[in-house]
Enzyme design. Structure first.
Site, PDB file in Angstrom:
ATOM      1  N   GLU A  86     -85.638  56.822 -20.002  1.00 25.40           N
ATOM      2  CA  GLU A  86     -86.922  56.716 -19.322  1.00 25.40           C
ATOM      3  C   GLU A  86     -87.855  55.851 -20.172  1.00 25.40           C
ATOM      4  O   GLU A  86     -88.142  56.169 -21.320  1.00 25.40           O
ATOM      5  CB  GLU A  86     -87.522  58.112 -19.144  1.00 25.40           C
ATOM      6  CG  GLU A  86     -88.814  58.100 -18.362  1.00 25.40           C
ATOM      7  CD  GLU A  86     -89.342  59.494 -18.084  1.00 25.40           C
ATOM      8  OE1 GLU A  86     -89.289  60.340 -18.989  1.00 25.40           O
ATOM      9  OE2 GLU A  86     -89.806  59.720 -16.961  1.00 25.40           O
ATOM     10  N   CYS A 137     -93.269  60.009 -13.724  1.00 25.81           N
ATOM     11  CA  CYS A 137     -91.989  60.618 -14.064  1.00 25.81           C
ATOM     12  C   CYS A 137     -90.944  60.367 -12.985  1.00 25.81           C
ATOM     13  O   CYS A 137     -89.760  60.328 -13.259  1.00 25.81           O
ATOM     14  CB  CYS A 137     -92.167  62.109 -14.310  1.00 25.81           C
ATOM     15  SG  CYS A 137     -93.145  62.918 -13.064  1.00 25.81           S
TER      16      CYS A 137
END
Lengths: 531, 305
Positions: free
Chosen positions: A442, A344
């Site tokens: 992302e 992440c």
């Protein structure tokens, strides 16, 4: 006033001087220096089927509607059908596509049973003297250390990450997490100056992702247990096996039944945890999209549970011209290709000062070509398998979108890939505009977007130009500059002249839409106590 | 007919260091001292303007030295001391009604202290002044209490520092129009956040006067903005505004709490909601009131030759 005696070379305004690129030497050995295969030799026993871990023992899942009336014959039929009956589903090795085991699909009834067990265990666990709780948690740490090889192999088989990483990062850090928080259990009164004795929050529902399965379980469980809470943990759909192995460890160390309950399943099981009224605190690590849904779902409840969210990121990694470029290139590699980019806080947006852009790209291409992609169980492997077929599809869609929007895709890694499994060679884009989807969203894969900047102010503005704020990297050998840049970056973790470092004593968590709350360190206790 | 006609004050909003009327032109009547005062009734547009001003002020206020922020808050306390009578009258005259209303509306939380009359007004102003002094002092200390150095297992220098979240939306409770407002806004300000505050709806006048205090206290324009208006109308706007990073409120109705929490789903704002409170007690003076309004930043740097 310019000095009339000194002649300065004519420069165009706004046109920076590019440092000439000395060609990076490329050593060509042909195949003479290929590494021999070095597969991990430990064999791990995996059960054919797992139930949930509730109230201190493994239990069969309760069907949502069929219940216990299902005939024995039907159960056997389900068991025989690889890929799972309605109450079980298969978990596969993403490097071989072989089915490793079947795990239970947690229903509302399973979640409810787990919450009841946790609720029942709460008063005694919370009332234990801190030092006694500490001793249980220390034991977990010890047992993880003792079973480290087995856990590392299992982690790699179930998730596809290189054994080098699961062996050297995931498992040791998981043990360290328990060891660190064990020591807080009897010191909570000293952690919050001026507050009365901190009290546990209660039953914690913890939903974790597939990128660091055991480590995320440790990040969630260790502080919760130290503070006297009891837990219902849901590992990710594609990576449940190490959490279930952890359940065995919890039984081995005689953790009181119900203090930790583990329910496996997909997103529906997570939703059942988020919706359960018996849960006092929800901790979620995963996508920002799901995090927002959870926030919305709990907002209208009569007494909403406490919430901490550790969500997505699109973290900037900023290379200044006065950085040590070779070290910075290693930092770029560690930032984005660690764990196949399933991180992440991955440094997925690279900002390079224009004067060294050509040099950095040249060196990056050379370094990228040397990365060894393939069998995660081989100790020489740098980049393992993509965690799931679905995630591989997502990454490939982003690669196509990046090219379609006009960025140039550099696929310089030519390492041979295994015939089966889910693979994506590490790669990067140049010519990326800030508006491009590969610069904004992302990707959660080994894909880097390279952009350039001219001034420190521009670097800061562009780095912060994202709804996310999880992490950032800065590379320069100028001390005062590096701390000034760090001060302006809106990110919860800032790595200066390094990237992707983790430690139980170091808080981790995001600004802005990367979530709220911290995990790790003294600050990581806050979410698990009422002051 | 009086010998001399008093000049009634028009209470206006406080946005970006200036005192505009609501762009909507609306006012709302508030009983004050037997007559009726008219207070600006802020619109959504006024809220947006205030947030814009707060954002613009952020770099200046958050990068001011902690010492400087402490002095500015202390200056506010000094100026408030000078307006003690005006504030006390505004509180004393109107707060009893607000408290009665709040007691009826709210079913949970601590029962507030009863009507304190004009004397009670003085007590609330003094408590608010003391609260400002308290957080003036915290400005250059909270980071030392909430932050730390982390002994990581490796050759790294690692430390955690609290940083302001950004623009904090403060919603003052109805029944504590000055102390409640100050108790919610001062912790945000001392940490370098800029504040857009919504005054008590039942008695917005102390909030409006607080703007006058801020205007004369070296608070940079935009660092503290004060709106008066209807909570029902403005709270959903606070909740959904994407540039507001955190909401700090006390004594909201369950319905307003829900609206604020749903706002989390818009931009993951931080939400610190307190039940109905009397704003007395150590917790209102401690660092843990500041903590939900700051972001912890952890910085790593290798150490070695």
């Amino acid at each position: 006033m310019p000095d009339p005696l000194v002649e300065s070379p004519p420069t165009l305004p706004g046109e920076p001087v590019r440092r000439p690129v000395t060609p990076t030497p490329v050593l060509r050995f042909g195949s003479a220096w290929d590494y021999a295969p070095a597969p991990e030799s430990v064999k791990v026993a995996i059960a054919e089927r797992y139930g949930h871990f509730i109230g201190g023992r493994f239990v069969e899942p309760k069907g949502a509607s069929v219940g216990s009336r299902e005939s024995k014959e039907a159960r056997i039929r389900d068991g025989a059908r690889r890929g799972g009956g309605p109450r079980h589903f298969a978990t596969v090795n993403p490097a071989t596509e072989a089915v490793l085991s079947e795990v239970a699909q947690g229903s509302d009834a399973d979640v409810d049973a787990a919450v009841r067990a946790a609720r029942e265990a709460l008063p005694k666990w919370a009332a234990l003297p801190g030092v006694e709780r500490a001793k249980y948690i220390f034991r977990i740490a010890r047992r993880i250390q003792e079973r480290a090889r087995e856990l590392a192999v299992l982690e790699t088989m179930d998730g596809g990450k290189p054994i080098r990483e699961s062996r050297d990062v995931d498992v040791p850090l998981a043990a360290a997490q328990f060891f660190y928080y064990a020591g807080w259990a009897d010191k909570l009164a000293f952690a919050f100056p001026g507050a009365r004795a901190p009290r546990p929050v209660g039953v914690c529902g913890q939903i974790i992702p597939w990128n660091f399965p055991l480590l995320m379980a440790a990040w969630k469980l260790a502080p919760a247990l130290a503070c006297g809470n009891t837990c219902v943990l849901k590992p990710a759909e594609t990576t449940p096996l190490t959490a279930l192995r952890l359940a065995e460890i919890l039984r081995e160390i005689d953790l009181p039944p119900g203090v930790v309950n583990i329910v496996t399943g997909d997103g529906r099981t997570g939703a059942a945890i988020a919706a359960h009224p018996g849960i006092d605190k929800i901790a979620f690590t995963g996508s920002t999209e799901v995090g927002k849904k959870i926030a919305m779902a709990v907002a209208g409840r009569e007494s909403p549970p406490r919430l901490t969210l550790e969500l997505g990121g699109k973290s900037p990694n900023i290379i200044f011209e006065d950085a040590s470029i070779d070290q910075a290139v290693e930092g770029i590699i560690a930032g984005i290709y660690f764990n196949q980019g399933h991180v992440c806080c991955a440094g997925s947006r690279l900002f390079v000062q224009e004067s060294v852009l050509d040099e950095v790209i040249a060196k990056l291409r050379v370094r990228l070509a040397t990365l060894r992609v393939g069998d995660p169980l081989d100790k020489n492997t740098d980049v393992g398998a993509i965690n799931s077929r679905a995630q591989l599809g997502t990454i490939e869609r982003y690669l196509a979108a990046g090219e379609k929007e006009g960025a140039e895709l550099h696929r310089v890694n030519g390492h041979p890939l295994p015939a089966k499994g889910y693979w994506c060679r590490p790669c990067f884009f140049t010519g990326v505009q800030p508006s491009h989807v590969v610069a904004r969203e992302e990707i959660f894969g080994p894909v880097l977007a390279v952009m350039s900047f001219r001034t420190p102010e521009e670097a800061i503005t562009r780095a912060n130009n994202t709804p996310y704020g999880l992490a950032a990297g800065v590379w320069t050998d100028k001390g005062s500059k590096i701390f000034e840049i760090a001060r302006h970056l809106k990110a919860g973790v800032v790595w200066l002249n390094t990237y992707n470092r983790f430690d139980p004593a170091s808080p981790f968590g995001g600004f802005k839409e990367s979530g709220f709350g911290r995990e790790g360190g003294m600050q990581g206790l806050r979410a698990y106590v009422n002051l | 007919m009086p010998e001399r006609l008093d000049i009634a004050k028009t209470y206006k909003l406080f946005i970006n260091g200036a005192f505009p009327r609501s762009e909507s032109g609306r006012t709302m009547p508030v009983e004050l001292g037997g007559s009726v005062a008219h207070v600006s009734r802020a619109s959504r547009k006024d809220l947006r303007d205030a947030v814009e001003a707060a954002r613009a002020a952020l770099s200046k206020w958050s990068s001011a030295t902690a010492y400087n922020r402490g002095q500015v808050l202390y200056r506010m306390a000094e100026m408030m001391e000078g307006k003690k009578r005006e504030l006390a009258e505004a509180i004393g005259e109107t707060t009893k009604r607000a408290r009665d209303k709040a007691t009826k509306a709210s079913t949970k939380g601590a029962r507030p202290r009863g009507n304190r009359g004009a004397g009670g007004g003085v007590a609330e102003v003094e408590a608010a002044i003391d609260r400002l002094v308290c957080f003036a002092g915290w400005a250059d200390k909270y980071a030392q209490v909430l932050g730390c150095n982390n002994p990581v297992a490796g050759p790294y220098y690692n430390f955690t520092v609290p940083e302001p979240t950004g623009v904090v939306g403060v919603i003052a409770p109805n029944d504590s129009p000055l102390l409640g407002l100050v108790s919610l806004a001062a912790p945000a300000l001392c940490a370098g956040n800029c504040v857009v505050a919504l005054a008590s709806e039942a008695n917005p006048i102390p909030g409006a006067i607080l703007g006058e205090v801020a205007a004369t206290s070296d608070v940079p324009a935009g660092a503290l903005n004060l709106l008066t208006g209807m909570h029902e109308e403005l709270i959903p706007q606070f909740a959904s505004h994407r540039e507001i990073g955190a909401i700090h409120a006390a004594g909201l109705t369950p319905e307003h709490e829900r609206r604020v929490r749903e706002g989390v789903a818009d931009n993951l704002k931080r939400v610190a909601l307190h039940p109905r409170a009397d704003f007395d007690g150590d917790r209102w003076r401690g660092p843990w009131i500041i903590e939900p309004l700051v972001e912890m930043k952890t910085i790593w740097h290798p150490s070695g030759a």
